[in-house]
Design an enzyme around this catalytic site. Structure first.
Site, PDB file in Angstrom:
ATOM      1  CG  HIS A   3      -3.324   2.212  -4.702  1.00  0.00           C
ATOM      2  ND1 HIS A   3      -4.643   1.930  -4.447  1.00  0.00           N
ATOM      3  CD2 HIS A   3      -2.667   1.963  -3.539  1.00  0.00           C
ATOM      4  CE1 HIS A   3      -4.773   1.559  -3.173  1.00  0.00           C
ATOM      5  NE2 HIS A   3      -3.583   1.567  -2.606  1.00  0.00           N
ATOM      6  CB  THR A   4       0.470   1.510 -10.894  1.00  0.00           C
ATOM      7  OG1 THR A   4       1.114   0.308 -10.497  1.00  0.00           O
ATOM      8  CG2 THR A   4       1.200   2.694 -10.270  1.00  0.00           C
ATOM      9  N   GLY A  42      -1.218  -6.967   4.051  1.00  0.00           N
ATOM     10  CA  GLY A  42      -0.704  -6.375   2.817  1.00  0.00           C
ATOM     11  C   GLY A  42       0.276  -7.286   2.122  1.00  0.00           C
ATOM     12  CB  SER A  62      -1.209 -10.985  -1.590  1.00  0.00           C
ATOM     13  OG  SER A  62      -1.177  -9.715  -2.128  1.00  0.00           O
ATOM     14  CB  SER A  63      -3.136 -13.670   3.580  1.00  0.00           C
ATOM     15  OG  SER A  63      -4.083 -12.650   3.817  1.00  0.00           O
ATOM     16  CB  SER A  64      -7.169 -12.702   0.147  1.00  0.00           C
ATOM     17  OG  SER A  64      -6.671 -11.524  -0.411  1.00  0.00           O
ATOM     18  CD  GLU A 122      -9.034 -10.464  -3.049  1.00  0.00           C
ATOM     19  OE1 GLU A 122      -9.425  -9.657  -2.201  1.00  0.00           O
ATOM     20  OE2 GLU A 122      -8.235 -11.383  -2.815  1.00  0.00           O
ATOM     21  CG  ASP A 173      -2.812  -8.491  -4.414  1.00  0.00           C
ATOM     22  OD1 ASP A 173      -1.914  -7.674  -4.669  1.00  0.00           O
ATOM     23  OD2 ASP A 173      -3.810  -8.218  -3.734  1.00  0.00           O
ATOM     24  CE1 TYR A 222      -6.451  -1.369  -3.493  1.00  0.00           C
ATOM     25  CE2 TYR A 222      -8.555  -1.450  -4.650  1.00  0.00           C
ATOM     26  CZ  TYR A 222      -7.195  -1.678  -4.623  1.00  0.00           C
ATOM     27  OH  TYR A 222      -6.574  -2.203  -5.734  1.00  0.00           O
TER      28      TYR A 222
HETATM   29  C1  GLA Z   1      -3.883  -4.315  -3.048  1.00  0.00           C
HETATM   30  C2  GLA Z   1      -4.682  -4.757  -4.252  1.00  0.00           C
HETATM   31  C3  GLA Z   1      -3.830  -4.709  -5.530  1.00  0.00           C
HETATM   32  C4  GLA Z   1      -3.147  -3.356  -5.678  1.00  0.00           C
HETATM   33  C5  GLA Z   1      -2.467  -2.931  -4.371  1.00  0.00           C
HETATM   34  C6  GLA Z   1      -1.952  -1.523  -4.412  1.00  0.00           C
HETATM   35  O1  GLA Z   1      -2.865  -5.218  -2.794  1.00  0.00           O
HETATM   36  O2  GLA Z   1      -5.163  -6.069  -4.061  1.00  0.00           O
HETATM   37  O3  GLA Z   1      -4.628  -5.015  -6.648  1.00  0.00           O
HETATM   38  O4  GLA Z   1      -4.056  -2.388  -6.125  1.00  0.00           O
HETATM   39  O5  GLA Z   1      -3.353  -3.023  -3.263  1.00  0.00           O
HETATM   40  O6  GLA Z   1      -0.956  -1.380  -5.381  1.00  0.00           O
END
Ligand code: GLA
Length: 386
Positions: free
Chosen positions: A35-36, A125, A127-129, A161, A173, A221
């Site tokens: 989450h940075t 988690g 990043s399939s999207s 997104e 992602d 989120y």
């Molecule tokens: C998801 C979001 C990213 C990022 C991560 C956490 O994957 O799509 O942009 O914020 O969470 O680091």
């Protein structure tokens, strides 16, 4: 059959001709830096050997036909009649979102037929999207005869997104999917928008465990992101010259701790700590201090539990179990959190046994199923054939 051949064969079977373009975009793992990205911080991530492939060709009309080669699901729409805000919840929205966003950037997408097929686990988690967005985007650009700078491509995906799915995600992602390099981590700086390749340490492997707890990145989120923004506002009101949590050092945050609501302080503490850990991690890798790097992964997960509260019992169990196995170097949740996957840095010669033991022992201890896989660092997105 490999997925690339599968999407080509499916295209020929569905539309009776050869595709004009074939593309691939990988999923990603977040290695350190949770989450940075939307706090203008830094992240170490990796593009993996799980990807979405697309085969596409001009339809010659305004009509678009889409087929998912894996599920068999079909969709269709008119390329000149896409709703600006389609109702969320359907995979075709990612494609419609791309058409709309390209239109906003002066790229008129012609009617097309398309097949996609993915080996990236969905809603886990990985990043399939983003893999879907970037592979389709590359194909649409090719069909439109246009090029976009890679950062703009990432922004187009992010807009999908943000606007069509309703998750206020950052650029991590898409950056990872576009800029991955085989055998390397991607170091991204979300202030300068620069990326650099960092070699994956020799003798290590990445084991991924899917908790099978499906995560959705809308409610929680977005709430976390708002807390980070609130922290910045409160620190500014407190007299700090900061634009984003990127500007806040751990020491400054501690000094202001008593003047922040406890929840906001803990959210900020996670992000500020994560950015410091990414920088420490890059130094550790550069100096070959692998154990220190692994420890930073462990600390990241502890901070997710204590500060950001984006873990869950299943992820905690996988991380704890993994750390007790031979070859363990470090483990943490990866990506948004609230379910999804854990990533484990493991000594390479132990990786297969580690993955097998993790899956087996998790089932014995919790009675639940988790899927494990060994992932390698793969090349970023690209056109495979045209
Ligand atoms: C998801 C979001 C990213 C990022 C991560 C956490 O994957 O799509 O942009 O914020 O969470 O680091």
């Amino acid at each position: 059959m490999e997925m690339q051949e599968r999407v080509v064969a499916a295209f020929e079977a569905a539309y009776g001709r050869r595709p004009g373009v074939v593309t691939r975009a990988p999923g990603r793992l977040e290695i350190l830096g949770n989450h940075t990205d939307y706090n203008e911080g830094t992240v170490l991530s990796v593009a993996v050997d799980r990807a979405t492939w697309v085969s596409a060709g001009l339809s010659g009309t305004r009509e678009c036909r889409l087929l998912d080669a894996v599920s068999g699901s079909r969709r269709g729409f008119r390329v000149d009649a896409v709703e600006a805000r389609p109702r969320p919840g359907d995979w075709v929205n990612y494609v419609k979102g791309l058409v709309v966003e390209l239109g906003r950037r002066g790229v008129a997408v012609p009617g097309f037929d398309l097949v996609l097929g993915s080996t990236v686990p969905l809603s886990a988690g990985m990043s399939s999207s983003a893999a879907l967005e970037m592979s389709v985007l590359l194909a649409l650009l090719r069909l439109a005869g246009r090029d976009l700078d890679w950062r703009e491509m990432a922004r187009v995906g992010q807009a999908c997104e943000n606007d069509y799915v309703g998750a206020r995600t950052g650029l991590l992602d898409q950056f990872s999917s576009l800029r991955g390099q085989a055998g390397h981590l991607v170091y991204s700086d979300f202030r300068s928008l620069e990326v650099a390749a960092v070699p994956l340490p020799a003798g290590t492997a990445l084991v991924v465990a899917n908790s099978m707890v499906r995560h959705t990145l809308t409610g929680e989120y977005n709430e976390r992101r708002e807390a980070c923004e609130e922290a910045v506002r409160l620190l500014q009101a407190d007299g700090m010259a900061v634009r984003a949590l990127r500007d806040v050092t751990p020491a400054c945050l501690e000094a202001a701790a008593g003047r922040l609501p406890p929840r906001v302080y803990r959210r900020a503490r996670h992000v500020v700590g994560e950015i410091a850990r990414v920088e420490a991690g890059v130094a550790a890798l550069r100096e070959g201090r692998l154990r220190d790097f692994g420890r930073l992964l462990n600390e990241s997960h502890e901070s997710s539990i204590a500060n950001f509260e984006n873990s869950c019992p299943e992820l905690d169990a996988l991380v704890a179990l993994g750390r007790s196995l031979p070859g363990a170097l470090g483990a943490r949740l990866s990506g948004g959190g609230f379910g999804g996957i854990t990533v484990h840095l493991v000594e390479a010669d132990q990786a297969a046994a580690y993955a097998e033991a993790l899956q087996r022992q998790y089932r014995t201890r919790t009675g639940q199923a988790a899927e494990t896989m060994v992932c390698t660092a793969a090349e970023g997105a690209g056109v495979m054939a045209s």
